[in-house]
Write a protein that holds these residues in place. Structure first.
Motif, PDB file in Angstrom:
ATOM      1  N   GLU A  40       0.832  -1.207   0.000  1.00 34.63           N
ATOM      2  CA  GLU A  40       0.000   0.000   0.000  1.00 34.63           C
ATOM      3  C   GLU A  40       0.865   1.255   0.000  1.00 34.63           C
ATOM      4  OE1 GLU A  40      -4.125  -1.401   2.214  1.00 34.63           O
ATOM      5  OE2 GLU A  40      -2.438  -0.708   3.454  1.00 34.63           O
ATOM      6  N   LYS A  41       1.966   1.211   0.733  1.00 35.63           N
ATOM      7  CA  LYS A  41       2.849   2.379   0.805  1.00 35.63           C
ATOM      8  C   LYS A  41       3.553   2.628  -0.523  1.00 35.63           C
ATOM      9  CE  LYS A  41       6.656   2.033   3.185  1.00 35.63           C
ATOM     10  NZ  LYS A  41       7.579   1.900   4.340  1.00 35.63           N
ATOM     11  N   ILE A  42       4.081   1.537  -1.119  1.00 34.30           N
ATOM     12  CA  ILE A  42       4.814   1.676  -2.381  1.00 34.30           C
ATOM     13  C   ILE A  42       3.866   2.047  -3.523  1.00 34.30           C
ATOM     14  CG2 ILE A  42       6.147   0.421  -4.128  1.00 34.30           C
ATOM     15  CD1 ILE A  42       7.258  -1.290  -1.820  1.00 34.30           C
ATOM     16  N   GLY A  43       2.690   1.400  -3.548  1.00 28.63           N
ATOM     17  CA  GLY A  43       1.771   1.624  -4.659  1.00 28.63           C
ATOM     18  C   GLY A  43       0.782   2.744  -4.456  1.00 28.63           C
ATOM     19  N   LYS A  44       0.790   3.329  -3.241  1.00 28.65           N
ATOM     20  CA  LYS A  44      -0.158   4.393  -2.911  1.00 28.65           C
ATOM     21  C   LYS A  44      -1.596   3.940  -3.167  1.00 28.65           C
ATOM     22  CE  LYS A  44       3.102   8.160  -3.814  1.00 28.65           C
ATOM     23  NZ  LYS A  44       4.276   7.282  -3.998  1.00 28.65           N
ATOM     24  N   ILE A  45      -1.938   2.793  -2.595  1.00 28.92           N
ATOM     25  CA  ILE A  45      -3.269   2.218  -2.750  1.00 28.92           C
ATOM     26  C   ILE A  45      -3.771   1.752  -1.385  1.00 28.92           C
ATOM     27  CG2 ILE A  45      -2.935   1.444  -5.135  1.00 28.92           C
ATOM     28  CD1 ILE A  45      -2.314  -1.349  -4.010  1.00 28.92           C
ATOM     29  N   GLU A  46      -5.017   1.310  -1.345  1.00 32.24           N
ATOM     30  CA  GLU A  46      -5.587   0.742  -0.126  1.00 32.24           C
ATOM     31  C   GLU A  46      -6.323  -0.535  -0.505  1.00 32.24           C
ATOM     32  OE1 GLU A  46      -8.631   1.898   3.544  1.00 32.24           O
ATOM     33  OE2 GLU A  46      -7.784   3.473   2.269  1.00 32.24           O
ATOM     34  N   LEU A  47      -5.982  -1.654   0.129  1.00 29.18           N
ATOM     35  CA  LEU A  47      -6.554  -2.951  -0.199  1.00 29.18           C
ATOM     36  C   LEU A  47      -7.667  -3.324   0.769  1.00 29.18           C
ATOM     37  CD1 LEU A  47      -3.291  -5.007  -0.917  1.00 29.18           C
ATOM     38  CD2 LEU A  47      -4.672  -3.686  -2.522  1.00 29.18           C
ATOM     39  N   ASN A  48      -8.724  -3.946   0.229  1.00 30.20           N
ATOM     40  CA  ASN A  48      -9.773  -4.473   1.099  1.00 30.20           C
ATOM     41  C   ASN A  48      -9.379  -5.872   1.576  1.00 30.20           C
ATOM     42  OD1 ASN A  48     -10.300  -6.251  -1.003  1.00 30.20           O
ATOM     43  ND2 ASN A  48     -12.084  -5.115  -1.751  1.00 30.20           N
ATOM     44  N   ASP A  49     -10.232  -6.496   2.376  1.00 30.81           N
ATOM     45  CA  ASP A  49      -9.894  -7.794   2.956  1.00 30.81           C
ATOM     46  C   ASP A  49      -9.703  -8.869   1.894  1.00 30.81           C
ATOM     47  OD1 ASP A  49      -9.884  -6.821   5.502  1.00 30.81           O
ATOM     48  OD2 ASP A  49     -11.940  -7.443   5.968  1.00 30.81           O
TER      49      ASP A  49
END
Length: 250
Positions: A40-49
């Motif tokens: 998430e930090k490297i890709g600047k994203i947020e993952l769901n479960d």
């Protein structure tokens, strides 16, 4: 490769929402969360479960054999109990087919125990790993590869899927390596139908292709009566009608 596709998909807003059938947590939560945090930090994203579950499986397919990773279950049995059970069943099966005791080969046992869990997860979820030596394995260990291919029945039984040739080739490397390390313990006499020269060629081919056999004598059909003079485990006979106790392989 998967993480790159996942990164692109999530950035475009196409997050997976339907969970994996029969999903089980393989890597402990701390490891999965650390991997997700970095992604998430490297890709600047947020993952769901659901996306996190796929990350869990990806890492499990490679890292499940690590001793420091703790697992509570694998399918319906304790992870380590099942791993040991499958390993024993495979080695007993291979020992019976190749007439060699693989069960007491500590190096092979430990290698197989380290390899099988990750291999089963890859097979179950369709994650392919490439063995760069696949072609060489098929050439060098063609017989062993074919024999190891019969181990697919254990994959079908315990993970409900058939492994790729790449997975089988790794098994063939383990077994082939064990055969190379195995001392030639089977003493054989060759009984030929023609001259010694032709039988000698056959003997050399057998010794080169079946590592555990040592030819102790080569006899022509005229000398078959002298076979009692030789201490042997089996008789490799090119004479179809020849019988000698229960030792003859035609």
């Amino acid at each position: 490769k998967y993480l790159c596709i996942q990164l692109l998909r999530v950035r475009m807003g196409h997050l997976l929402k339907e969970n994996i059938d029969e999903y089980e947590e393989y890597i402990n939560e701390e490891i999965t969360n650390k991997a997700v945090e970095e992604l998430e930090k490297i890709g600047k994203i947020e993952l769901n479960d659901v996306e996190k579950h796929y990350v869990d499986i990806i890492f499990a397919s490679a890292a499940m054999q690590r001793a420091e990773v703790e697992f509570e279950q694998f399918h319906d049995e304790g992870f380590y109990d099942l791993r040991d059970k499958v390993c024993d069943e495979m080695l007993e099966y291979m020992s019976e087919i190749l007439n060699i005791n693989f069960v007491e080969n500590d190096l092979l046992v430990n290698s197989l125990k380290a390899f099988l869990p990750a291999s089963f997860i890859r097979t179950k979820y369709g994650i392919e790993i490439a063995n760069p030596f696949l072609y060489d394995v098929k050439e060098m260990y063609s017989g062993i590869f074919a024999t190891c291919f019969t181990l697919t029945k254990f994959y079908e039984k315990y993970c409900g899927a058939i492994p790729t040739d790449h997975e089988i080739s790794f098994l063939a490397l383990f077994v082939g390596g064990a055969l190379h390390r195995n001392v030639k313990t089977i003493r054989a006499v060759i009984l030929g139908t023609s001259g010694i020269a032709a039988s000698t060629i056959v003997a050399r081919k057998i010794e080169s292709r079946i590592e555990e056999i040592k030819i102790v004598a080569i006899l022509s059909s005229e000398l078959m009566d002298t076979i009692d003079q030789y201490d042997c485990d089996i008789v490799l006979s090119m004479i179809s009608s020849f019988e000698y106790e229960d030792k003859v392989v035609h």
